[in-house]
Write a protein that holds these residues in place. Structure first.
Motif, PDB file in Angstrom:
ATOM      1  N   THR A  71      46.453  -8.948  14.943  1.00  0.00           N
ATOM      2  CA  THR A  71      47.538  -9.434  14.255  1.00  0.00           C
ATOM      3  C   THR A  71      48.330 -10.633  14.029  1.00  0.00           C
ATOM      4  N   LEU A  72      48.628 -10.856  16.129  1.00  0.00           N
ATOM      5  CA  LEU A  72      49.063 -11.610  16.366  1.00  0.00           C
ATOM      6  C   LEU A  72      47.796 -13.101  16.611  1.00  0.00           C
ATOM      7  N   THR A  73      46.689 -12.805  16.378  1.00  0.00           N
ATOM      8  CA  THR A  73      45.734 -13.695  16.029  1.00  0.00           C
ATOM      9  C   THR A  73      45.465 -14.403  14.449  1.00  0.00           C
ATOM     10  N   LEU A  74      46.437 -13.415  14.009  1.00  0.00           N
ATOM     11  CA  LEU A  74      46.196 -14.595  13.002  1.00  0.00           C
ATOM     12  C   LEU A  74      47.607 -14.939  12.186  1.00  0.00           C
ATOM     13  N   ARG A  75      48.845 -14.430  13.167  1.00  0.00           N
ATOM     14  CA  ARG A  75      49.576 -15.459  13.390  1.00  0.00           C
ATOM     15  C   ARG A  75      49.977 -16.929  14.118  1.00  0.00           C
ATOM     16  N   LEU A  76      49.556 -16.607  15.051  1.00  0.00           N
ATOM     17  CA  LEU A  76      47.953 -18.272  15.980  1.00  0.00           C
ATOM     18  C   LEU A  76      47.912 -19.169  14.607  1.00  0.00           C
ATOM     19  N   ALA A  77      46.815 -18.158  14.263  1.00  0.00           N
ATOM     20  CA  ALA A  77      45.932 -18.836  12.995  1.00  0.00           C
ATOM     21  C   ALA A  77      47.096 -19.608  11.784  1.00  0.00           C
ATOM     22  N   GLN A  78      47.947 -18.968  11.652  1.00  0.00           N
ATOM     23  CA  GLN A  78      48.804 -19.957  10.317  1.00  0.00           C
ATOM     24  C   GLN A  78      49.919 -20.871  10.937  1.00  0.00           C
ATOM     25  N   GLU A  79      50.416 -19.929  12.210  1.00  0.00           N
ATOM     26  CA  GLU A  79      50.876 -21.442  13.003  1.00  0.00           C
ATOM     27  C   GLU A  79      50.007 -22.912  13.036  1.00  0.00           C
ATOM     28  N   PHE A  80      49.191 -22.505  14.192  1.00  0.00           N
ATOM     29  CA  PHE A  80      48.432 -23.569  13.983  1.00  0.00           C
ATOM     30  C   PHE A  80      47.024 -24.586  13.704  1.00  0.00           C
ATOM     31  N   ILE A  99      43.145 -24.159  16.273  1.00  0.00           N
ATOM     32  CA  ILE A  99      42.180 -23.426  16.792  1.00  0.00           C
ATOM     33  C   ILE A  99      40.656 -23.310  15.258  1.00  0.00           C
ATOM     34  N   ALA A 100      40.002 -22.936  16.331  1.00  0.00           N
ATOM     35  CA  ALA A 100      38.473 -23.943  15.606  1.00  0.00           C
ATOM     36  C   ALA A 100      37.254 -22.394  15.000  1.00  0.00           C
ATOM     37  N   GLY A 101      38.247 -21.017  15.651  1.00  0.00           N
ATOM     38  CA  GLY A 101      38.081 -20.060  14.604  1.00  0.00           C
ATOM     39  C   GLY A 101      38.069 -18.261  14.552  1.00  0.00           C
ATOM     40  N   LEU A 102      38.001 -17.621  14.247  1.00  0.00           N
ATOM     41  CA  LEU A 102      38.369 -16.264  15.251  1.00  0.00           C
ATOM     42  C   LEU A 102      38.159 -15.259  14.229  1.00  0.00           C
ATOM     43  N   VAL A 103      37.849 -14.218  15.271  1.00  0.00           N
ATOM     44  CA  VAL A 103      37.085 -12.988  15.851  1.00  0.00           C
ATOM     45  C   VAL A 103      37.735 -11.895  15.958  1.00  0.00           C
ATOM     46  N   LEU A 104      38.336 -10.923  14.600  1.00  0.00           N
ATOM     47  CA  LEU A 104      38.554  -9.548  14.427  1.00  0.00           C
ATOM     48  C   LEU A 104      38.035  -8.088  14.059  1.00  0.00           C
ATOM     49  N   VAL A 105      39.192  -7.605  14.877  1.00  0.00           N
ATOM     50  CA  VAL A 105      38.297  -6.106  14.810  1.00  0.00           C
ATOM     51  C   VAL A 105      39.194  -5.060  14.791  1.00  0.00           C
ATOM     52  N   ASN A 106      39.443  -4.569  13.698  1.00  0.00           N
ATOM     53  CA  ASN A 106      39.899  -3.611  13.391  1.00  0.00           C
ATOM     54  C   ASN A 106      41.523  -3.892  13.245  1.00  0.00           C
ATOM     55  N   PRO A 107      41.553  -4.914  12.657  1.00  0.00           N
ATOM     56  CA  PRO A 107      42.673  -5.821  13.121  1.00  0.00           C
ATOM     57  C   PRO A 107      43.647  -5.112  12.120  1.00  0.00           C
ATOM     58  N   SER A 108      45.274  -5.455  12.076  1.00  0.00           N
ATOM     59  CA  SER A 108      46.283  -4.345  11.537  1.00  0.00           C
ATOM     60  C   SER A 108      47.757  -5.443  11.446  1.00  0.00           C
ATOM     61  N   VAL A 109      47.588  -4.907   9.346  1.00  0.00           N
ATOM     62  CA  VAL A 109      48.793  -5.674   8.889  1.00  0.00           C
ATOM     63  C   VAL A 109      49.424  -4.839   8.062  1.00  0.00           C
ATOM     64  N   THR A 110      48.924  -3.279   7.843  1.00  0.00           N
ATOM     65  CA  THR A 110      50.138  -2.186   7.944  1.00  0.00           C
ATOM     66  C   THR A 110      49.566  -1.183   7.862  1.00  0.00           C
ATOM     67  N   VAL A 124      40.726 -17.850  19.218  1.00  0.00           N
ATOM     68  CA  VAL A 124      41.149 -16.690  19.200  1.00  0.00           C
ATOM     69  C   VAL A 124      40.594 -15.291  18.732  1.00  0.00           C
ATOM     70  N   PHE A 125      40.834 -14.458  19.556  1.00  0.00           N
ATOM     71  CA  PHE A 125      39.688 -13.295  19.173  1.00  0.00           C
ATOM     72  C   PHE A 125      40.694 -12.053  19.412  1.00  0.00           C
ATOM     73  N   GLY A 126      40.595 -11.206  18.314  1.00  0.00           N
ATOM     74  CA  GLY A 126      41.973  -9.924  18.794  1.00  0.00           C
ATOM     75  C   GLY A 126      41.117  -8.923  18.563  1.00  0.00           C
ATOM     76  N   GLN A 127      41.894  -7.231  18.960  1.00  0.00           N
ATOM     77  CA  GLN A 127      41.929  -6.546  18.278  1.00  0.00           C
ATOM     78  C   GLN A 127      42.996  -5.421  18.041  1.00  0.00           C
ATOM     79  N   SER A 128      42.307  -4.798  17.097  1.00  0.00           N
ATOM     80  CA  SER A 128      44.199  -4.272  16.500  1.00  0.00           C
ATOM     81  C   SER A 128      45.379  -5.056  16.351  1.00  0.00           C
ATOM     82  N   MET A 129      46.186  -5.257  16.928  1.00  0.00           N
ATOM     83  CA  MET A 129      47.343  -5.802  17.526  1.00  0.00           C
ATOM     84  C   MET A 129      47.113  -7.232  16.844  1.00  0.00           C
TER      85      MET A 129
END
Length: 256
Positions: free
Chosen positions: A98-107, A111-122, A90-95
């Protein structure tokens, strides 16, 4: 509700070994992820770039959606990819991050790996604390779309920020921050040195909070917030493909 031209979702069916879900940002659209998706498709991956509910139409419609709607969309896409692909990233940019991290937390390790570009949590903006109050009376404020350094590059996003939707995003941020220790997947995080939308503290909170033993930070020296459409886009695309191959070589996911 008619979808803005260029904001349509996209998909590509690859070999079936690797599936990648691309999650776009707040008030944005799949347009910001399409070049990335095309690069991943050229690498032979199965790719899904959904349009989040309320996005790619009008900001007024987005004000009628919540983070649960956006998350439900990417969750459904993830489950569909998992049915046909050996390993799913799962790859995600900005929000989208955020959604990518939530998927990682649930699954978890589904999920094999995550790529985040300028992710937001605050956010450090003082007025963000007023969102619960403002959401009751103020429909929208001036937008933050199009934060791109590259001349001539444009982002298809709303010129206004829907305040009720922004208040919902802030609630998602709190949930994701609280559950960061649940993130254990291999992580590649790329963030811009200069970002006028998401402050650098976001990346630091994530890197300090997750429990991934395989985590890599990459600084983007020549891009602003929408880096997938900016000068560093080729670097993002290249590093993300290399990341997928390295995770699979390490035996952390099943071989094709």
């Amino acid at each position: 509700m008619p979808v803005l031209p260029g904001a349509e979702p996209f998909s590509h069916t690859g070999s079936g070994a690797v599936g990648v879900l691309l999650c776009h940002g707040f008030t944005g659209s799949p347009q910001s992820m399409r070049p990335w998706g095309e690069h991943l498709a050229d690498a032979g991956f199965t790719v899904r770039g959904p349009r989040l509910p309320g996005h790619g139409t009008t900001w007024q419609e987005m004000n009628r959606t919540t983070w649960q709607d956006w998350y439900g969309c990417v969750r459904t896409e993830l489950l569909a990819l998992a049915e046909t692909c050996t390993s799913v990233f799962v790859f995600g940019q900005s929000m989208g991050g955020t959604l990518t991290l939530r998927l990682a937390q649930e699954f978890g390790d589904r999920i094999a790996g995550l790529v985040l570009v300028n992710p937001s949590v605050t956010t450090l903006r003082w007025d963000a604390r007023l969102l619960p109050v403002l959401a009751r009376t103020l429909p929208s404020v001036k937008g933050l779309a199009g934060d791109i350094a590259k001349p001539g590059a444009t982002e298809l996003a709303y010129p206004r920020v829907p305040v009720r939707a922004a208040a919902s995003l802030s609630r998602l941020w709190r949930l994701v921050r609280a559950d960061l220790p649940k993130v254990t997947q291999p992580l590649l995080l790329l963030h811009s040195v200069v970002d006028h939308v998401v402050e650098p503290v976001n990346s630091r909170i994530i890197l300090d909070g997750v429990r991934s033993t395989d985590r890599t930070e990459v600084l983007l020296e020549n891009s602003f917030h929408v880096a997938t459409l900016d000068n560093d886009a080729p670097l993002i695309f290249q590093r993300s493909v290399e990341f997928v191959h390295s995770v699979r070589r390490a035996g952390q996911v099943g071989a094709s």
